[in-house]
Design a protein around this motif. Structure first.
Motif, short mmCIF file in Angstrom:
data_model
loop_
_atom_site.label_atom_id
_atom_site.label_comp_id
_atom_site.label_asym_id
_atom_site.label_seq_id
_atom_site.Cartn_x
_atom_site.Cartn_y
_atom_site.Cartn_z
N ARG A 161 6.47 -3.45 7.43
CA ARG A 161 6.06 -4.68 6.73
C ARG A 161 4.86 -5.33 7.41
O ARG A 161 3.91 -5.75 6.76
CB ARG A 161 7.23 -5.65 6.67
CG ARG A 161 7.00 -6.88 5.79
CD ARG A 161 8.30 -7.65 5.61
NE ARG A 161 8.15 -8.73 4.65
CZ ARG A 161 7.80 -9.97 4.99
NH1 ARG A 161 7.56 -10.26 6.26
NH2 ARG A 161 7.69 -10.92 4.06
N ILE A 164 1.73 -3.31 6.64
CA ILE A 164 1.20 -3.55 5.29
C ILE A 164 0.48 -4.89 5.24
O ILE A 164 -0.62 -4.99 4.68
CB ILE A 164 2.34 -3.49 4.26
CG1 ILE A 164 2.89 -2.06 4.16
CG2 ILE A 164 1.85 -3.96 2.89
CD1 ILE A 164 4.12 -1.94 3.29
N TYR A 165 1.09 -5.93 5.82
CA TYR A 165 0.44 -7.24 5.84
C TYR A 165 -0.92 -7.17 6.53
O TYR A 165 -1.91 -7.74 6.07
CB TYR A 165 1.32 -8.26 6.53
CG TYR A 165 2.13 -9.12 5.60
CD1 TYR A 165 1.52 -9.85 4.58
CD2 TYR A 165 3.51 -9.22 5.73
CE1 TYR A 165 2.25 -10.63 3.72
CE2 TYR A 165 4.26 -10.01 4.88
CZ TYR A 165 3.62 -10.72 3.88
OH TYR A 165 4.35 -11.49 3.03
N PRO A 181 5.06 -8.02 0.41
CA PRO A 181 5.91 -6.82 0.42
C PRO A 181 7.25 -7.08 1.10
O PRO A 181 7.35 -7.86 2.05
CB PRO A 181 5.09 -5.83 1.24
CG PRO A 181 4.38 -6.71 2.23
CD PRO A 181 4.11 -8.02 1.54
N VAL A 188 9.01 0.30 -0.04
CA VAL A 188 8.25 -0.94 -0.13
C VAL A 188 8.30 -1.47 -1.56
O VAL A 188 8.02 -0.72 -2.51
CB VAL A 188 6.77 -0.71 0.28
CG1 VAL A 188 5.98 -2.01 0.16
CG2 VAL A 188 6.70 -0.14 1.69
N ALA A 207 -0.25 0.86 0.85
CA ALA A 207 1.08 0.94 1.46
C ALA A 207 1.41 2.36 1.90
O ALA A 207 2.00 2.57 2.98
CB ALA A 207 2.14 0.45 0.47
N VAL A 210 0.52 3.45 5.39
CA VAL A 210 1.23 2.95 6.57
C VAL A 210 2.33 3.94 6.94
O VAL A 210 3.16 4.30 6.10
CB VAL A 210 1.85 1.56 6.26
CG1 VAL A 210 2.68 1.08 7.46
CG2 VAL A 210 0.75 0.55 5.95
N VAL A 213 6.35 4.79 5.32
CA VAL A 213 6.60 4.40 3.92
C VAL A 213 7.02 5.63 3.12
O VAL A 213 6.32 6.64 3.10
CB VAL A 213 5.34 3.76 3.29
CG1 VAL A 213 5.56 3.53 1.80
CG2 VAL A 213 5.03 2.44 3.99
N VAL A 216 6.85 3.37 -2.96
CA VAL A 216 6.27 2.05 -3.27
C VAL A 216 6.69 1.64 -4.67
O VAL A 216 6.55 2.41 -5.62
CB VAL A 216 4.73 2.07 -3.16
CG1 VAL A 216 4.17 0.69 -3.49
CG2 VAL A 216 4.30 2.52 -1.77
#
Length: 231
Positions: A161, A164-165, A181, A188, A207, A210, A213, A216
Motif C-alpha cells: 500500500r 502504491i501511494y 488503494p 489491490v 499498481a 509494485v 501485487v 488489481v
C-alpha cells in the motif's frame, strides 16, 4: 508496541535563542510543524510550533484590557501576549508546559495523551533529555503497518500500500485526494472517484509495478459533475 518503536529518533531541534525568522524558514523548508527546544546540555526546555508563530501574529490584534479587567489581573495575560507578539526569539513564544512520555510508553498511552491534550506531537525523554518525538503521523503509520512482538519483517500488504501511494504521488495525472488503494493478501482495490478508463488502465499498470501485487480491482464511482481535478 512502544514509543521507541515508532518515534522519530533524530528530530530537528533548535536552541532557545534561535531567531523566529529562522524557525519559520526551517519549518517551511522541511515541511514540519513543530520543533523541540533544547538547552546546551541537550535537555528539553520547550516546544515551538507553527501555532505559536500564528499566535504571535494574531496577538497583535488583541485589544488592551479594560480598567476593571486590569484590576482582576487580566494585565498579566496582556503582558504575556505582548511578549509573544513582539518577541524575536524562540524562548519568547515557545510552550514550556509540555506533556512528555518515556521510551517504554505504549502507543495506546501516547495516543491518549495526544487526544486528551489536543496536541499533534509528544516528546520522548530519558532523564530529561530528548531521545525522540512521536507525532500523530507516526501513530497512523503504526496502525497501517503493525509490527507484532518478535516479528522479523513488516507485513507485505502495508508495504504494498505504501509503495502504491508513493508511486501515485509521483504522477501528475492522479491524485490521492480522490483515489486511494486498499490491499488484502496482495489484491489491490482502488476506491474513491475515478472517471476516465485511461486513468484506470494507468493505475492498474502502476499498481502491477509494485512488487507483491497479485491482482488489481476497482471499486470507484464516477466523479460528481462539479468535482474538479478528477481524471
Amino acid at each position: 508496541m512502544r514509543a521507541r518503536d515508532i518515534m522519530t529518533a533524530d528530530p530537528v531541534t533548535v536552541p532557545p535563542d534561535t531567531p523566529l525568522e529562522a524557525v519559520a524558514a526551517l519549518m517551511a523548508e522541511r515541511n514540519i510543524s513543530g520543533l523541540p527546544v533544547l538547552d546546551p546540555d541537550g535537555r528539553l526546555v520547550g516546544l515551538v510550533t507553527d501555532g505559536d508563530l500564528m499566535r504571535r501574529l494574531s496577538a497583535k490584534e488583541d485589544k488592551p484590557a479594560s480598567f476593571f479587567a486590569a484590576l482582576l489581573g487580566a494585565n498579566a495575560d496582556q503582558a504575556m501576549a505582548y511578549a509573544r507578539a513582539h518577541g524575536r526569539r524562540v524562548r519568547d513564544v515557545m510552550s514550556t508546559d509540555l506533556a512528555t512520555v518515556a521510551e517504554d510508553a505504549t502507543v495506546e498511552e501516547v495516543a491518549h495523551i495526544l487526544e486528551t491534550k489536543r496536541i499533534r506531537r509528544v516528546p520522548v525523554v530519558r532523564e530529561g533529555k530528548l531521545v525522540g518525538v512521536v507525532s500523530r503521523a507516526d501513530l497512523l503509520r503504526a496502525v497501517m503497518a503493525p509490527v507484532g512482538s518478535g516479528a522479523e519483517e513488516e507485513a507485505s500488504d502495508p508495504r504494498i500500500r505504501r509503495g502504491i501511494y508513493a508511486a501515485m504521488r509521483e504522477q501528475p495525472w492522479i491524485s490521492t485526494r480522490f483515489v486511494f488503494p486498499m490491499v488484502k493478501d496482495g489484491v489491490v482495490t482502488f476506491h474513491g472517484f475515478l472517471g476516465a478508463q485511461q486513468a484506470m488502465t494507468a493505475l492498474r499498470v502502476l499498481a502491477e509495478g509494485v512488487p507483491g501485487v497479485r491482482e488489481v480491482r476497482f471499486d470507484t464511482a464516477p466523479p460528481p459533475s462539479l468535482m474538479v481535478g478528477v481524471p
